[in-house]
Scaffold this motif. Structure first.
Motif, PDB file in Angstrom:
ATOM      1  N   ASN A   1       0.742   2.959   1.983  1.00 17.31           N
ATOM      2  CA  ASN A   1      -0.092   1.848   1.518  1.00 17.31           C
ATOM      3  C   ASN A   1      -1.504   2.026   2.080  1.00 17.31           C
ATOM      4  OD1 ASN A   1       1.828   0.562   0.020  1.00 17.31           O
ATOM      5  ND2 ASN A   1       2.314  -0.989   1.562  1.00 17.31           N
TER       6      ASN A   1
ATOM      7  N   ASN B   1      -4.117   0.301  -2.632  1.00 14.51           N
ATOM      8  CA  ASN B   1      -3.129  -0.536  -3.345  1.00 14.51           C
ATOM      9  C   ASN B   1      -2.801  -1.838  -2.610  1.00 14.51           C
ATOM     10  OD1 ASN B   1      -1.675   0.780  -1.311  1.00 14.51           O
ATOM     11  ND2 ASN B   1       0.221   0.810  -2.484  1.00 14.51           N
ATOM     12  N   VAL B   2      -3.603  -2.194  -1.611  1.00 16.07           N
ATOM     13  CA  VAL B   2      -3.366  -3.437  -0.872  1.00 16.07           C
ATOM     14  C   VAL B   2      -4.695  -4.169  -0.695  1.00 16.07           C
ATOM     15  CG1 VAL B   2      -2.827  -4.329   1.445  1.00 16.07           C
ATOM     16  CG2 VAL B   2      -1.319  -2.637   0.402  1.00 16.07           C
TER      17      VAL B   2
ATOM     18  N   SER C   1       5.550  -0.246   2.419  1.00 18.94           N
ATOM     19  CA  SER C   1       5.121   1.139   2.258  1.00 18.94           C
ATOM     20  C   SER C   1       6.326   2.003   1.856  1.00 18.94           C
ATOM     21  CB  SER C   1       4.531   1.621   3.587  1.00 18.94           C
ATOM     22  OG  SER C   1       4.597   3.008   3.691  1.00 18.94           O
TER      23      SER C   1
ATOM     24  N   MET D   1       0.764   3.121   6.783  1.00 22.41           N
ATOM     25  CA  MET D   1      -0.278   2.327   6.103  1.00 22.41           C
ATOM     26  C   MET D   1      -1.632   2.667   6.746  1.00 22.41           C
ATOM     27  SD  MET D   1       1.514  -1.389   6.660  1.00 22.41           S
ATOM     28  CE  MET D   1       1.234  -1.598   8.403  1.00 22.41           C
TER      29      MET D   1
END
Ligand code: SAM
Ligand code: SF4
Length: 343
Positions: free
Chosen positions: A254, A278-279, A332, A208
């Protein structure tokens, strides 16, 4: 690509959006952010809550307040919580966090995935927290270039580049989903440094990434270099390019649309979502503490309660063309694949 302009820049963003859609889909995962305490034993030269800043009132959230935030996240189907704090490694602090992790896990029937961001700790502490219920850990390398790192930190054992790197390795060894990141547009930082940061994430096989623009704070030593910085607009644009390039390089990780991006552009997070992030981490910190967790100037949403923040975000995400993965952990995919290939 980091220096791309006009048509090339547009192509980069389009490609990143295409990769995101194909590899991780158009879903955004919420991580409710709890800024647990601004008490910090370190003195990073860029950070507004560094121990040397005497103009900040120090706080420590109570267990009830953290559980309240966890409950809000749980009841609103966030499925994930990030607990962030100034760095402390004394036994009292380590035990308080362990107890909190156990309580949150028990009160949410193990349904809440918890990310910690509490700096460098011993292997034993990392293990203890993992066993108590933490799943993921965010520890930004801040700047992967050793010389640059040293310019951003006091020159002493507490702020050692090798120790930071070692902590990241320990987190992987212990079994966390590991996140790292850097600040973008720092004084003394070159475009080559940023390209090397991206290669560092890849070489480290990170799960991430949370990265965003560096934003100055007047009560910090780095503030005196503010005239040497690239403009905020350029820092924001560079941050978007970093996100886009990373999405193309590491398709299944992520990537967070960070608050610092929203600070420099009111639509900063939506723009980051469009080019690969995407987070999102909606802030669940009680409003009364927020003005004391000022890492940098102009931090947004200081007076917005968690529920208002959620409504505002929902609208913003729909505008960006994404859906919210309510009730999903949104782990993830890279971590899942990494684990399988290790077996
Ligand atoms: N203390 C922990 C640590 O340092 O890893 C976690 C909390 S710390 C406040 C979280 C992040 O804030 C840091 O990793 C750093 O990148 C970011 N940060 C601090 N000061 C900043 C600034 N002036 N501009 C942008 N980001 C900043
Ligand atoms: Fe403390 Fe983290 Fe800020 Fe450094 S960046 S002073 S470790 S809170």
């Amino acid at each position: 690509m980091l220096s791309s302009k006009d048509e090339e820049r547009k192509m980069l963003f389009e490609k990143a959006a295409e990769v995101k859609k194909a590899e991780v889909g158009n879903k955004v995962y919420f991580r409710g952010l709890v800024e647990f305490s601004n008490i910090c034993a370190k003195n990073c030269l860029y950070c507004g809550i560094r121990s040397g800043n005497k103009n900040t009132e120090r706080y420590f959230m109570t267990g009830e307040e953290v559980l309240e935030a966890a409950k809000f996240a749980y009841e609103n189907s966030y499925a994930s919580l990030v607990i962030q704090s100034g760095e402390r490694s004394d036994k009292k602090f380590v035990d308080v966090i362990t107890d909190l992790l156990r309580q949150i896990t028990s009160e949410t029937q193990g349904q809440m995935h918890i990310t910690l961001s509490m700096g460098e700790q011993s292997e034993e502490t990392y293990r203890q927290w993992l066993e108590a219920g933490a799943h993921r850990y965010l520890l930004r390398i801040e700047a992967s270039n050793r010389e640059l790192y040293q310019k951003l930190h006091p020159n002493n054992k507490k702020h050692d580049y090798d120790a930071r790197l070692e902590a990241l390795k320990l987190l992987k060894k212990v079994g966390y989903q590991v996140g790292t990141g850097v600040m973008i547009g720092l004084p003394f930082q070159s475009t080559e440094n940023l390209a090397d940061d991206l290669l560092f994430f890849k070489a480290f096989d990170i799960d991430m990434v949370g990265m965003g623009p560096y934003i100055e704070h007047e009560d910090t030593p780095l503030f005196k270099y503010r005239d040497q910085l690239i403009s905020k607009k350029e820092r924001f644009d560079l941050s978007l390019k970093m996100v886009a390039i990373l999405r193309i390089m590491m398709k299944d990780i992520n990537i967070a649309a960070t608050t610092a991006m929203q600070t420099l552009d009111p639509q900063g997070r939506e723009k980051a979502l469009r080019v690969g992030a995407n987070v999102i981490m909606p802030n669940l910190t009680p409003v009364k503490y927020r003005e004391n967790y000022l890492l940098y100037e102009d931090k947004p949403c200081l007076d917005e309660e968690a529920s208002e923040c959620m409504n505002c975000l929902e609208a913003r995400i729909h505008i960006a063309g994404d859906k919210i993965g309510y009730g999903e952990w949104g782990d993830s995919l890279h971590f899942e694949r990494r684990k399988k290939s290790n077996i």
